[in-house]
Structures are given as structure tokens and as C-alpha cells.
Design a protein around this motif. Structure first.
Motif: not given
Lengths: 444, 253
Positions: A383-385, A387-396, A402-403
């Protein structure tokens, strides 16, 4: 006798006269003995320890009939499985039979023999007598006996001493979706001393059909031989696939065996490696993706019989929806196998609450000077990862994808064949969304 | 630009933020200081859209829109960036792939053309140099195996690449030696202009020697108990947080 067994007995009596090598005395004897064994063993049930997590009751509710001939396949239908035209030597089998019209006529180099098993059994069966069944232990019930009894076709690859074909050898097994059909494939790889090759086995289904595919690949690696073997299984249908890969390794031989399973109704891969000579090395790399109600079971065993041998086993499973993944990894270090190095890991990624993964590492160590490690994880996306990616602008969705690709990456990077990696990247991207294609990032 | 009113947040039912009010205008740098456990990281993460906390009361407006209604990715595209206190390691995803995907996702949302590999490299190389980072780091998995200092620099590098309008730095200074601290501060200062704002969350006054704030706020027990200019940070450095916490109840009212 149970109803299915009566059926298989009848089918055996019916097809025996037309199976390849009919009338060859040693083969007739072996088929007969195998049929008798199959009849007494039947299919294992979940009370058998090795089948605890894979329930075969569906095989007793339905009967399967050996295919008489190849279904019709247009060449263009095979294109998605030809690695974008990367040059390879290739045999194509359709519904368990060689489809000569689909095989390109590119001659293999000197020192290499690549032929259909059925053809060899018809023309010069004596060449297969010493090797056919050599890797099959007497105590493996059910499917191997069935395979020998009903053996239809498959490939025979022989590498003479120091032969090193430059191009990969591609064996494409296609099922066209004849419902209730049984395909029994037997492959043999004999790698002479110092030889080296890349073999890619693709098992695909063009249409859904509740068929049973029983394949066995026997591999004998002589001293210093090196084999990269890829087993690619791709099936969105309801087929049952039981695939055995049995390997004997002499001194200083090297095996890299990759098992890549992209779906399948019920898949059971049986992989057994016997490290018989000092300095032998094997690397087993598994990657599976199961969705819907698919069931993928990788059952492996490595026997360290000789000192100074190395095994490195890595399995990864991505399990979605209500699918289930099973991994069993048994490693036996026999008393004489000092200085063994054995590593094993099994990592499972669950993408839904209904998904399930079972992992069973089993070490039996009877030597004292050995290094053995294993690791096993099962978890969801971090979940942490996310959020990190979404906080960089990537769609959920992109972040999830990606993960998931990142999880598969470790396995991809162990594959030396660029055509296979590219193909797999594409397949994963198709199934998991656009977060993939990571390795195509251009470096300037 | 950012207008926070009476923000209350609980995590697992426990109140963490208990009524925050804050106005941030373009061009301003706000420092949020406070002892451990005061709610600094919760505050930073709630701005970026982390969903592990529950907003029980209050509002956050960003450019006159309701920020709390936006997903984390929508906030990033609106120009908000959070530099994480603990940057997440993602084995299997290369740094450059993440950077390029993030930048292009943001550009797409603005109706701008995506950058191809060549243009992207040109965009990133100068920024890499500004952060004194080796190009090789681009091809390594995101934060995996990075030292603490490398991770923090990598956060600032991402900020430089994405060029947010509101950057929230969550303890980006902690664990840095003086050289790394200067590099990080230079990176932040290079982005500073009249249109951009920063919220710098920190435990120590030290960072503020290099990033001069316009306002300093003290967060204690979920409330901003005092606000002032840069001199407040120096006073905290001298006197510690104790004297403020004692008066926290009264000042927060």
C-alpha cells in the motif's frame, strides 16, 4: 475398474495398432507395461502427499480420447507465438501430431538432430530404445505411465559432442480445441559432452476445449553440456495440462529451466532434476500468472547426488481473482553430496481476497558440509508503494500494474533469451495493463 | 493557493490533527516544526492524499477547489508534490521509468505532449547535475539499495523534474550530512519563484539556515501552537519544544 479406466483400456486397445512404432517389440512391451501400471495406479487423489493441493476429480468425471490427427491450423494463426519472426529452428505440432506443412525447412547445423519422435519410432526406433524412459523413475504414478502407453508424438533433439547450434530450437505445440481430446507428447533431449543449446517449448491453445495435455520431456545432459530450456504455457481455456520435465545431469553440466505459465484451467508442472556429477549446476526459474478460477501447481524436486553441485531455484506466482497457485520445492542432499550449494525461494503476490497461494519448501539434508537457504513470502501489493506512485501522478491502475510487473521483473531478468523476454513482456502487458515494458526503456 | 481550515484527522480512531488553520500563498515558504509525534508526517501526507488517516472535520482548498475530493494522482497533476520522509523502495521499477511515466502522466493531464526518450533525457540531465547525482542512479530500481542521503536527493530530483507548484518536504533534511543538506537546499532554492510555494516540515532548525522560510509554525499535539517569522525557528533551536508544549492548550484555542 472405474468407468474412466475402462474407457482408457478400450482406447488403448483401439489405438495401439496405429500408434507410432506399433509392432516394434521393445516399444510394444513398454507400452503394454505402462498401460498396466496406469490402470492400477489411475490418477492420484489428494490423499497422495504430492497431490494434496491439486484435486483431479474433474479427470474422473470426464473421459478423454486420443486425437487421431492434427486439426487444421492456418499459418497466420501462429504468428503471435513466433517471437516477432526472430530466427529459430522450429517444429510445429498440432493436437499431438507433427504438422509438417507448418514447419519451415531450415536445416539444422551439423551435429544437431531435431526430428519428430513419431518419425524416428517409425523409421529407426533402435535409436530411441536406450533413451526413451531413461529419466522416468519407477515410482512416479499415473501420468507418466499414461504418457508412455499413449505416446503420440513429440520432438527428439540430439546434440553431438560440442555441438552448439547458434539459433534457438523452437517447439510449438498447438491445441485447436477438440473437446474431450487427449494429447500425449513425449520429448527427448540428449545433449552430448560439451554441447550447448537453447530450447523453447511453447504450449498454446487456439480455442478453449476441455482437453487433457500430458507431456513429458526427458533430458540427459552429458559432461559439460549446457541447456537453456523454456517451457511457455499459455491457455485461457479450461484445459488440464500435466507437464513433466525430467533431467539427468552429468559432471559440470549446466541447466537453466524456465517455467512460464500464463493461465490454464488446471496446470501441473512436475520438474525433477538429478545432479549426478560433481560441478553440475541447475537454475530453475518459475513465473506464473493465474486468473479467474485457474489452478497452477509447480511441483519440483532436486536431488543432489554428487559433491560440488549447485542448485538455484526461484519461483514467483501472481494470483488474481479466485485463482490458486501451488509451489512445492523438495531438495534432497544425499550423503555423498558434500559442498552442495542449494538456494530456493518462492514469492507469491495475491491480487484479490479470493486468491490463494500455497508454498511448501522441503529440505532433506543428509550431508554435513552444505549451504542451503530458502525464503518464502506471500503478500499483497504494498500500500505504501502504491501511494508513492500515485503521489507522483500515476493512475491507481497504472501504479498497480507497475508494481505487478516489478514483481515479475526478477524472474524476467533471469531469462537469457531476448526473444522470450520480449514476448513475455508483451504478454504481461496485455494481461496486466500498460505499466510494463520496463526493460524496453532506452539507455543513451 | 492552499487554504486549510480547522483540519481534524484521526488514524485508527485516534485524533492526530486537532484543528489546523493555515494559509499558503504563491511564492511563500512555510516551515512546520515540531517534536516527534506531533502530527507532522500525518499533516504532510494528508495534503498529498494518503488514505490511512480520516479527515473528521475541516477543509482544504487548493486553487479554490476542494483538495480533499481529489485522488493522490489528481493532486499530483494539479501541482502538489510530497517529498517522502521515508522514500519507498520499489525493486523492479527503474528510477528513470518512474520519472518519465510520472512526468508524462502530469503532462498528459495538462494537455501537453509527452516527452520522448531523447527529450526526457535532456530534461533530466541538467537536474541530475544540480543534485550532484550520478547518471547511473537513473537506471537503478527506485530507491532500492540507496543510502539515506541518496534517497533524499532522489526525492528532490523528482521534485525538480515534476516542477510542482506546491511542494511539501517531509523531513527531507533528517539523516543528511552537511554536504548533502546543502545540495538538497540548493535544489529546493533553485525551484523557488513567485508562483511556487513550499511547506517544509522539519524537526530541526538547521535546514532553515539554507532554506530561508517566510513563516515558521510550531506543530504540537496536533495543533499549530505558534506562528512567526524565521526568528521563531532560532528561538526553538535555543529553547527546545518544551516551553511551547506546556502552553499548547491555550495557544491552540
Amino acid at each position: 475398474m472405474s468407468v474412466p479406466m475402462l474407457h482408457y483400456r478400450e482406447q488403448f486397445d483401439r489405438v495401439q495398432p496405429v500408434l507410432p512404432g506399433a509392432g516394434v517389440p521393445w516399444l510394444t512391451l513398454r507400452r503394454g507395461a505402462a498401460m498396466a501400471a496406469f490402470q492400477s495406479q489411475a490418477f492420484p487423489d489428494t490423499r497422495v502427499e504430492a497431490w494434496k493441493y491439486t484435486d483431479l476429480r474433474r479427470l474422473n468425471r470426464q473421459v478423454f480420447t486420443p486425437t487421431a490427427a492434427a486439426g487444421v491450423v492456418r499459418e497466420s494463426a501462429l504468428r503471435p507465438w513466433l517471437f516477432d519472426g526472430a530466427p529459430m529452428h522450429r517444429l510445429v505440432f498440432v493436437d499431438g501430431h507433427l504438422a509438417a506443412s507448418l514447419c519451415p525447412s531450415s536445416p539444422v547445423p551439423r551435429g544437431v538432430t531435431l526430428r519428430s519422435i513419431a518419425g524416428v519410432l517409425e523409421q529407426e526406433p533402435q535409436r530411441l530404445e536406450p533413451v526413451l524412459g531413461r529419466t522416468l523413475a519407477a515410482d512416479r504414478p499415473g501420468f507418466d505411465s499414461m504418457n508412455t502407453a499413449f505416446l503420440q508424438d513429440g520432438y527428439w533433439l540430439r546434440l553431438e559432442r560440442d555441438a552448439m547450434p547458434e539459433l534457438p530450437l523452437h517447439l510449438l505445440f498447438v491445441s485447436t480445441g477438440q473437446a474431450g481430446s487427449l494429447m500425449t507428447l513425449r520429448n527427448v533431449i540428449e545433449a552430448g559432452p560439451g554441447s550447448s543449446a537453447t530450447v523453447i517449448e511453447s504450449h498454446i491453445a487456439l480455442h478453449d476445449a476441455g482437453c487433457l495435455v500430458n507431456s513429458v520431456t526427458e533430458v540427459v545432459l552429458e559432461a559439460g553440456a549446457a541447456l537453456q530450456h523454456y517451457l511457455l504455457q499459455q491457455d485461457e481455456g479450461s484445459a488440464t495440462r500435466v507437464a513433466g520435465l525430467y533431467v539427468l545431469q552429468a559432471r559440470d553440466s549446466r541447466l537453466a529451466a524456465h517455467s512460464i505459465t500464463l493461465g490454464g484451467g488446471l496446470v501441473r508442472n512436475e520438474l525433477q532434476v538429478s545432479l549426478d556429477g560433481p560441478g553440475a549446476e541447475c537454475a530453475l526459474n518459475g513465473l506464473s500468472l493465474a486468473r479467474g478460477h485457474q489452478h497452477v501447481d509447480n511441483h519440483t524436486r532436486i536431488d543432489h547426488h554428487a559433491p560440488h553441485a549447485t542448485s538455484n531455484e526461484r519461483y514467483r506466482a501472481i494470483v488474481a481473482d479466485h485463482a490458486r497457485s501451488v509451489f512445492s520445492g523438495r531438495i534432497v542432499v544425499h550423503p555423498q553430496a558434500q559442498q552442495t550449494r542449494a538456494q530456493q525461494s518462492s514469492h507469491n503476490l495475491l491480487l484479490a481476497a479470493g486468491a490463494e497461494a500455497d508454498a511448501r519448501p522441503q529440505f532433506e539434508i543428509r550431508a554435513d558440509d552444505v549451504q542451503c537457504t530458502h525464503g518464502c513470502t506471500t503478500g499483497e501489493l504494498d500500500a505504501e508503494a502504491l501511494f508513492y506512485l500515485r503521489a507522483r501522478g500515476l493512475d491507481a491502475e497504472v501504479a498497480r500494474s507497475m508494481l505487478i510487473h516489478a514483481f515479475a521483473r526478477d524472474s524476467l531478468e533471469r531469462m537469457a533469451s531476448v526473444p522470450v523476454r520480449d514476448w513475455l513482456e508483451h504478454q504481461l502487458a496485455t494481461r496486466l495493463g500498460s505499466g510494463g515494458m520496463i526493460s524496453r526503456e532506452v539507455r543513451h | 493557493m492552499l487554504s486549510i481550515h480547522d483540519l481534524h484527522v484521526t488514524i485508527d480512531g485516534k485524533p492526530i490533527l486537532k484543528g489546523i488553520d493555515l494559509e499558503v500563498r504563491p511564492g511563500e515558504i512555510h516551515a512546520i516544526m515540531g517534536p516527534n509525534g506531533s502530527g507532522k508526517t500525518t499533516f504532510a501526507q494528508v495534503l498529498a492524499g494518503r488514505e490511512n488517516g480520516t479527515v473528521t472535520a475541516g477543509s482544504i482548498r487548493f486553487d479554490d477547489g476542494d483538495l480533499l475530493a481529489l485522488t493522490p494522482e489528481a493532486r499530483a497533476r494539479a501541482g502538489i508534490f510530497l517529498a517522502f520522509q521515508y522514500p519507498v523502495e520499489i525493486p523492479g521499477v527503474s528510477n528513470i521509468y518512474l520519472l518519465k511515466s510520472a512526468l508524462n502522466a502530469i503532462r498528459r493531464s495538462r494537455g501537453e505532449a509527452e516527452l520522448d526518450a531523447m527529450d526526457f533525457l535532456a530534461h533530466i540531465k541538467e537536474r541530475l547535475a544540480r543534485m550532484q547525482m550520478d547518471e547511473e542512479l537513473l537506471y537503478r530500481p527506485v530507491n532500492a539499495g540507496f543510502s539515506g542521503g541518496e534517497k533524499k536527493r532522489n526525492e528532490v530530483l523528482q521534485m525538480l523534474v515534476l516542477e510542482p507548484r506546491l511542494a511539501i518536504l517531509d523531513e527531507t533534511d533528517s539523516g543528511l550530512d552537511i554536504d548533502a543538506l546543502q545540495v538538497v537546499a540548493r535544489g529546493v532554492n533553485s525551484l523557488r519563484d513567485a508562483q511556487r510555494a513550499f511547506v517544509v516540515v522539519t524537526h530541526y532548525q538547521r535546514l532553515l539556515n539554507y532554506i530561508e522560510p517566510d513563516f515558521v509554525h510550531v506543530l504540537a499535539d496536533g495543533r499549530l501552537v505558534r506562528s512567526g517569522g524565521p526568528e521563531l525557528a532560532r528561538e526553538l533551536e535555543r529553547r527546545g519544544y518544551g516551553w511551547l508544549q506546556e502552553t499548547a492548550g491555550g495557544a491552540g484555542a
